[in-house]
Design an enzyme around this catalytic site. Structure first.
Site, PDB file in Angstrom:
ATOM      1  N   SER A 113       1.106  -1.533  -0.211  1.00  0.00           N
ATOM      2  CA  SER A 113       0.226   0.003   0.021  1.00  0.00           C
ATOM      3  C   SER A 113       1.096   0.856   0.159  1.00  0.00           C
ATOM      4  CB  SER A 113      -0.917  -0.264   1.274  1.00  0.00           C
ATOM      5  OG  SER A 113      -1.833  -1.195   1.300  1.00  0.00           O
TER       6      SER A 113
HETATM    7  N1  SAM Z   1      -0.478  -5.373   3.950  1.00  0.00           N
HETATM    8  C1  SAM Z   1      -0.026  -5.198   3.228  1.00  0.00           C
HETATM    9  C2  SAM Z   1       1.152  -4.678   3.033  1.00  0.00           C
HETATM   10  O1  SAM Z   1       2.216  -4.121   3.785  1.00  0.00           O
HETATM   11  O2  SAM Z   1       2.455  -4.918   2.018  1.00  0.00           O
HETATM   12  C3  SAM Z   1      -0.814  -4.504   1.997  1.00  0.00           C
HETATM   13  C4  SAM Z   1      -1.802  -5.595   1.278  1.00  0.00           C
HETATM   14  S1  SAM Z   1      -2.597  -5.958  -0.751  1.00  0.00           S
HETATM   15  C5  SAM Z   1      -3.299  -4.443  -0.885  1.00  0.00           C
HETATM   16  C6  SAM Z   1      -3.430  -7.410   0.316  1.00  0.00           C
HETATM   17  C7  SAM Z   1      -3.249  -8.762   0.226  1.00  0.00           C
HETATM   18  O3  SAM Z   1      -4.863  -9.121   0.577  1.00  0.00           O
HETATM   19  C8  SAM Z   1      -3.003  -9.668  -0.901  1.00  0.00           C
HETATM   20  O4  SAM Z   1      -1.411  -9.597  -0.300  1.00  0.00           O
HETATM   21  C9  SAM Z   1      -3.448 -10.446  -1.103  1.00  0.00           C
HETATM   22  O5  SAM Z   1      -3.565 -11.929  -1.418  1.00  0.00           O
HETATM   23  C10 SAM Z   1      -4.263 -10.108   0.089  1.00  0.00           C
HETATM   24  N2  SAM Z   1      -5.268 -11.012   0.778  1.00  0.00           N
HETATM   25  C11 SAM Z   1      -6.863 -10.948  -0.056  1.00  0.00           C
HETATM   26  N3  SAM Z   1      -7.713 -11.379  -0.031  1.00  0.00           N
HETATM   27  C12 SAM Z   1      -7.854 -12.536   1.475  1.00  0.00           C
HETATM   28  C13 SAM Z   1      -7.800 -13.392   2.505  1.00  0.00           C
HETATM   29  N4  SAM Z   1      -8.956 -13.784   2.953  1.00  0.00           N
HETATM   30  N5  SAM Z   1      -7.030 -13.171   3.648  1.00  0.00           N
HETATM   31  C14 SAM Z   1      -6.136 -13.528   3.506  1.00  0.00           C
HETATM   32  N6  SAM Z   1      -5.256 -12.266   2.831  1.00  0.00           N
HETATM   33  C15 SAM Z   1      -6.254 -12.070   1.802  1.00  0.00           C
END
Ligand code: SAM
Length: 218
Positions: free
Chosen positions: A63
């Site tokens: 992000s």
């Molecule tokens: N917090 C992260 C960082 O600091 O880099 C950024 C997160 S990224 C925008 C969103 C993440 O959520 C992705 O890696 C995606 O695979 C994950 N995601 C999506 N659905 C999910 C779920 N049901 N459970 C866990 N992770 C999930």
């Protein structure tokens, strides 16, 4: 929409975040200690301190720093707290939270893609972060073995508040989550008071989708 910026160093980035009001002093300290470059793929290193999300592989993103700052600030994290993050991604947000909870606190971060979970583990280990546990699985179900949580943060776009996450939040606890469509969302802050969920929508954002049992379907 918030203003974006380009910075030359982690310190410059944090000074901007503080000056613009995205970060408070505690969040700024945490972001100073956790260099964003350590979480950005080498090919994007020159953009590590710019206020943009960046690709981390597997179709996912780290992000924008202003979003990490705002979410961390609004969560009002204190030393010793136990936090659940859904969406480990690069591990950057978890690293910032780990500094805020300190050695007596703990961050559990769940990631649904195994390759991304491994990436988060590697990035956190490289920085010597010890109080974050990365769990591979569907975070929309929360993590019952360690519930309840003082704070819950979801870093992927959800159609609504996943019920298990609200249930696993402590009384007096706070949950922050982008809620809306797969294209755009509102950042929503929930406070649990007297068992009720008090909702405040405060910032338009764009996140990758939360995919799982209580999120969007694949
Ligand atoms: N917090 C992260 C960082 O600091 O880099 C950024 C997160 S990224 C925008 C969103 C993440 O959520 C992705 O890696 C995606 O695979 C994950 N995601 C999506 N659905 C999910 C779920 N049901 N459970 C866990 N992770 C999930």
């Amino acid at each position: 929409m918030h203003k974006t910026f380009v910075a030359e160093s982690n310190k410059g980035m944090v000074e901007y975040l503080l000056g613009a009001g995205y970060a408070d002093a505690r969040v700024a300290d945490a972001m100073l200690s956790m260099d964003r470059k350590a979480f950005v793929p080498p090919q994007y290193a020159e953009h590590a301190y710019d206020d943009y999300p960046l690709p981390i592989g597997y179709g996912q993103t780290i992000s924008a720093p202003s979003i990490v700052a705002v979410m961390s600030k609004e969560l009002d994290v204190r030393k010793g707290m136990k936090i659940l993050e859904v969406g480990a991604g690069s591990g950057y947000q978890a690293a910032v939270l780990s500094y805020l909870v300190g050695e007596t606190g703990k961050v559990l971060t769940i990631e649904r893609l195994s390759g991304v979970a491994e990436l988060a583990k590697r990035n956190l280990a490289n920085l010597g972060v010890k109080n974050v546990e990365v769990i591979y699985g569907d975070g929309t179900k929360g993590w019952q073995p360690e519930a309840p949580f003082d704070r819950v943060i979801v870093t992927a776009a959800s159609p609504d508040i996943p019920k298990p996450l609200a249930e696993q939040l402590k009384e007096g606890g706070k949950l922050i989550i982008p809620v809306g469509s797969t294209y755009w969302q509102d950042l929503v802050l929930i406070e649990k008071k007297g068992g009720a969920l008090i909702r405040k929508d405060f910032l338009p954002v764009m996140f990758v989708p939360l995919i799982g049992e209580h999120g969007f379907k694949e």
